[in-house]
Motif scaffolding. Sequence first.
Motif, PDB file in Angstrom:
ATOM      1  N   ASP A   5      42.056  39.207  41.282  1.00  0.00           N
ATOM      2  CA  ASP A   5      41.340  38.709  40.108  1.00  0.00           C
ATOM      3  C   ASP A   5      40.024  38.043  40.510  1.00  0.00           C
ATOM      4  O   ASP A   5      38.999  38.196  39.828  1.00  0.00           O
ATOM      5  CB  ASP A   5      42.201  37.724  39.324  1.00  0.00           C
ATOM      6  CG  ASP A   5      43.353  38.398  38.596  1.00  0.00           C
ATOM      7  OD1 ASP A   5      43.311  39.632  38.397  1.00  0.00           O
ATOM      8  OD2 ASP A   5      44.302  37.672  38.229  1.00  0.00           O
ATOM      9  N   ARG A  10      37.597  40.739  41.405  1.00  0.00           N
ATOM     10  CA  ARG A  10      37.128  41.372  40.168  1.00  0.00           C
ATOM     11  C   ARG A  10      36.030  40.514  39.522  1.00  0.00           C
ATOM     12  O   ARG A  10      35.004  41.023  39.081  1.00  0.00           O
ATOM     13  CB  ARG A  10      38.277  41.576  39.193  1.00  0.00           C
ATOM     14  CG  ARG A  10      37.842  42.313  37.941  1.00  0.00           C
ATOM     15  CD  ARG A  10      38.972  42.537  36.974  1.00  0.00           C
ATOM     16  NE  ARG A  10      39.959  43.424  37.571  1.00  0.00           N
ATOM     17  CZ  ARG A  10      41.270  43.295  37.402  1.00  0.00           C
ATOM     18  NH1 ARG A  10      41.764  42.334  36.650  1.00  0.00           N
ATOM     19  NH2 ARG A  10      42.096  44.149  37.961  1.00  0.00           N
ATOM     20  N   ALA A  11      36.224  39.215  39.496  1.00  0.00           N
ATOM     21  CA  ALA A  11      35.204  38.316  38.926  1.00  0.00           C
ATOM     22  C   ALA A  11      33.917  38.358  39.740  1.00  0.00           C
ATOM     23  O   ALA A  11      32.822  38.275  39.187  1.00  0.00           O
ATOM     24  CB  ALA A  11      35.743  36.889  38.857  1.00  0.00           C
ATOM     25  N   SER A  57      30.447  41.396  37.242  1.00  0.00           N
ATOM     26  CA  SER A  57      29.619  40.632  36.326  1.00  0.00           C
ATOM     27  C   SER A  57      28.147  40.770  36.700  1.00  0.00           C
ATOM     28  O   SER A  57      27.807  40.809  37.881  1.00  0.00           O
ATOM     29  CB  SER A  57      30.015  39.154  36.375  1.00  0.00           C
ATOM     30  OG  SER A  57      29.108  38.381  35.643  1.00  0.00           O
ATOM     31  N   ARG A  67      29.382  33.930  39.322  1.00  0.00           N
ATOM     32  CA  ARG A  67      30.561  34.754  39.633  1.00  0.00           C
ATOM     33  C   ARG A  67      31.552  33.985  40.492  1.00  0.00           C
ATOM     34  O   ARG A  67      32.763  34.111  40.318  1.00  0.00           O
ATOM     35  CB  ARG A  67      30.140  36.055  40.303  1.00  0.00           C
ATOM     36  CG  ARG A  67      29.449  36.996  39.312  1.00  0.00           C
ATOM     37  CD  ARG A  67      29.064  38.296  39.942  1.00  0.00           C
ATOM     38  NE  ARG A  67      27.784  38.106  40.618  1.00  0.00           N
ATOM     39  CZ  ARG A  67      27.327  38.906  41.577  1.00  0.00           C
ATOM     40  NH1 ARG A  67      28.047  39.923  41.995  1.00  0.00           N
ATOM     41  NH2 ARG A  67      26.161  38.680  42.120  1.00  0.00           N
ATOM     42  N   ASP A 108      33.492  31.684  38.267  1.00  0.00           N
ATOM     43  CA  ASP A 108      34.557  32.432  37.589  1.00  0.00           C
ATOM     44  C   ASP A 108      35.704  32.771  38.545  1.00  0.00           C
ATOM     45  O   ASP A 108      36.873  32.677  38.189  1.00  0.00           O
ATOM     46  CB  ASP A 108      34.009  33.723  36.978  1.00  0.00           C
ATOM     47  CG  ASP A 108      33.084  33.474  35.804  1.00  0.00           C
ATOM     48  OD1 ASP A 108      33.111  32.349  35.243  1.00  0.00           O
ATOM     49  OD2 ASP A 108      32.323  34.399  35.442  1.00  0.00           O
ATOM     50  N   ALA A 109      35.363  33.152  39.761  1.00  0.00           N
ATOM     51  CA  ALA A 109      36.380  33.523  40.747  1.00  0.00           C
ATOM     52  C   ALA A 109      37.191  32.323  41.222  1.00  0.00           C
ATOM     53  O   ALA A 109      38.360  32.467  41.584  1.00  0.00           O
ATOM     54  CB  ALA A 109      35.721  34.209  41.944  1.00  0.00           C
ATOM     55  N   SER A 153      40.738  31.700  39.845  1.00  0.00           N
ATOM     56  CA  SER A 153      41.814  32.484  40.460  1.00  0.00           C
ATOM     57  C   SER A 153      42.078  32.035  41.887  1.00  0.00           C
ATOM     58  O   SER A 153      43.233  31.957  42.315  1.00  0.00           O
ATOM     59  CB  SER A 153      41.455  33.971  40.459  1.00  0.00           C
ATOM     60  OG  SER A 153      41.358  34.448  39.151  1.00  0.00           O
TER      61      SER A 153
END
Length: 100
Positions: free
Chosen positions: A14, A17-18, A22, A29, A32-33, A36
């Motif tokens: 995850d 993916r972040a 983006s 980013r 956001d990461a 997780s």
Amino acid sequence: MDVKYPNARAHLFDAIRALSTSPDSIQARLIDASESLLTVTIDDFADDPELVVKFTRILDKIAVDRGDAEATAAETAAYMSDAQASILADLVCDFFYEIV
């Protein structure tokens, strides 16, 4: 076939993916990461001291303060240079590759 570190793998995936999906800045980013990343714990790798050290290195770069780790991670990432943020993103990707 047993999957090793299923919880950590899911959260690290995850995070990757972040980091990769983006159009935002690398710092955004990472913020956001980090949500997780911070759900993974060192205890997930208790049977492998080398992985513990490598994951600790990632945590030390993103959440130096042990207070509110999520807020600290967001603040830390926000003030990273592009080069620092890229290095951290590389560490996360390399670590994920090691546990797959």
